[in-house]
Design an enzyme around this catalytic site. Structure first.
Site, PDB file in Angstrom:
ATOM      1  N   ARG A  89       0.893  -1.010  -0.154  1.00 42.35           N
ATOM      2  CA  ARG A  89       0.013  -0.048   0.000  1.00 42.35           C
ATOM      3  C   ARG A  89       0.938   1.129   0.003  1.00 42.35           C
ATOM      4  O   ARG A  89       0.469   2.223  -0.572  1.00 42.35           O
ATOM      5  CB  ARG A  89      -0.837   0.090   1.227  1.00 42.35           C
ATOM      6  CG  ARG A  89      -1.784  -0.990   1.214  1.00 42.35           C
ATOM      7  CD  ARG A  89      -2.858  -0.781   2.473  1.00 42.35           C
ATOM      8  NE  ARG A  89      -3.695   0.551   2.406  1.00 42.35           N
ATOM      9  CZ  ARG A  89      -4.110   1.167   3.474  1.00 42.35           C
ATOM     10  NH1 ARG A  89      -4.106   0.604   4.719  1.00 42.35           N
ATOM     11  NH2 ARG A  89      -4.975   2.238   3.111  1.00 42.35           N
ATOM     12  N   ARG A 155      11.068 -23.316  20.089  1.00 40.86           N
ATOM     13  CA  ARG A 155      10.073 -24.475  19.848  1.00 40.86           C
ATOM     14  C   ARG A 155       9.199 -24.146  18.717  1.00 40.86           C
ATOM     15  O   ARG A 155       9.023 -24.994  17.957  1.00 40.86           O
ATOM     16  CB  ARG A 155       9.128 -24.366  21.244  1.00 40.86           C
ATOM     17  CG  ARG A 155       8.268 -25.524  21.342  1.00 40.86           C
ATOM     18  CD  ARG A 155       7.366 -25.487  22.499  1.00 40.86           C
ATOM     19  NE  ARG A 155       6.633 -26.560  22.764  1.00 40.86           N
ATOM     20  CZ  ARG A 155       5.879 -26.693  23.898  1.00 40.86           C
ATOM     21  NH1 ARG A 155       5.683 -25.746  24.587  1.00 40.86           N
ATOM     22  NH2 ARG A 155       5.003 -28.035  24.193  1.00 40.86           N
ATOM     23  N   ARG A 164       8.183 -27.883   7.052  1.00 38.55           N
ATOM     24  CA  ARG A 164       8.761 -27.209   5.989  1.00 38.55           C
ATOM     25  C   ARG A 164       9.960 -27.730   5.417  1.00 38.55           C
ATOM     26  O   ARG A 164      10.268 -27.887   4.319  1.00 38.55           O
ATOM     27  CB  ARG A 164       8.778 -25.662   5.920  1.00 38.55           C
ATOM     28  CG  ARG A 164       7.337 -25.162   6.489  1.00 38.55           C
ATOM     29  CD  ARG A 164       6.319 -25.397   5.540  1.00 38.55           C
ATOM     30  NE  ARG A 164       5.148 -24.728   5.759  1.00 38.55           N
ATOM     31  CZ  ARG A 164       3.896 -24.826   4.897  1.00 38.55           C
ATOM     32  NH1 ARG A 164       3.985 -25.343   3.892  1.00 38.55           N
ATOM     33  NH2 ARG A 164       2.947 -24.166   5.572  1.00 38.55           N
TER      34      ARG A 164
END
Length: 207
Positions: A89, A155, A164
């Site tokens: 923006r 953690r 991932r």
């Protein structure tokens, strides 16, 4: 520590609160015991092996990350972290896209590049015609690079790596996860080793 990822991205560890000994201190408060260098490594290993993971929340990392938007949107599904991202923006994006190689794109890399370049041409034209950046950005593709700060405790970082740094994740975020793991290993070697031995469920990091 800064690690290049993909064609234009990177992971940079910019801050660390605590380190291995932060987890040791947090664990020892339970019994009001004092740190002992010969026993601290064994304690970290024990915490990971028995699943007592809350002491690892006292180790806190801050990363600066540059990655394609589609990677960022997967990343931010990991909600136990703090994120501040570049705003489309208020800033005008540069012409920086992730272009997969011919193998990843099944030979369509050139066609993908053409589409991305055309979208950026329209984006710049809209802005030059007075359209607000927050509206003009709607034509931009998910391959556009964005940047953000990610502050996360160890953690939660372990949870991120479990999901991932694994072959089931999309290739591009795998590469970022491996870079994050390298920063983790460098900053907190005792905790990282215990993570690999007892907590890690993925299949891309070497134990």
């Amino acid at each position: 520590m800064k690690i290049k990822v993909l064609d234009k991205g990177y992971v940079e560890m910019v801050d660390l609160l605590g380190g291995d000994m932060a987890a040791v201190r947090a664990a020892r408060i339970s019994y009001m015991s004092k740190s002992d260098p010969q026993r601290d490594e064994k304690l970290i290993d024990l915490l990971a092996r028995l699943g007592h993971e809350s002491p690892f929340e006292h180790i806190v990392f801050t990363f600066y990350i540059k990655a394609p938007i589609f990677v960022a949107r997967q990343w931010m599904r990991h909600r136990i972290a703090s994120v501040n991202e570049r705003s489309g923006r208020f800033t005008e994006f540069g012409e920086e896209f992730y272009i997969p190689d011919s193998q990843r794109s099944d030979g369509s890399a050139d066609k993908m590049r053409e589409s991305m370049e055309e979208s950026f041409r329209v984006y710049r034209e809209l802005i030059s015609n007075g359209v607000k950046k927050e509206v003009a950005r709607m034509v931009l593709p998910l391959s556009l690079y964005t940047e953000w700060y990610w502050t996360v405790n160890a953690r939660s970082l372990m949870n991120f790596l479990n999901q991932r740094a694994d072959s089931h994740a999309q290739y591009e975020i795998q590469r970022y996860a491996i870079a994050v793991a390298e920063c983790f290993k460098n900053a907190c070697p005792l905790t990282y080793n215990a993570f690999l031995k007892h907590i890690y469920r993925g299949n891309l990091l070497e134990v």
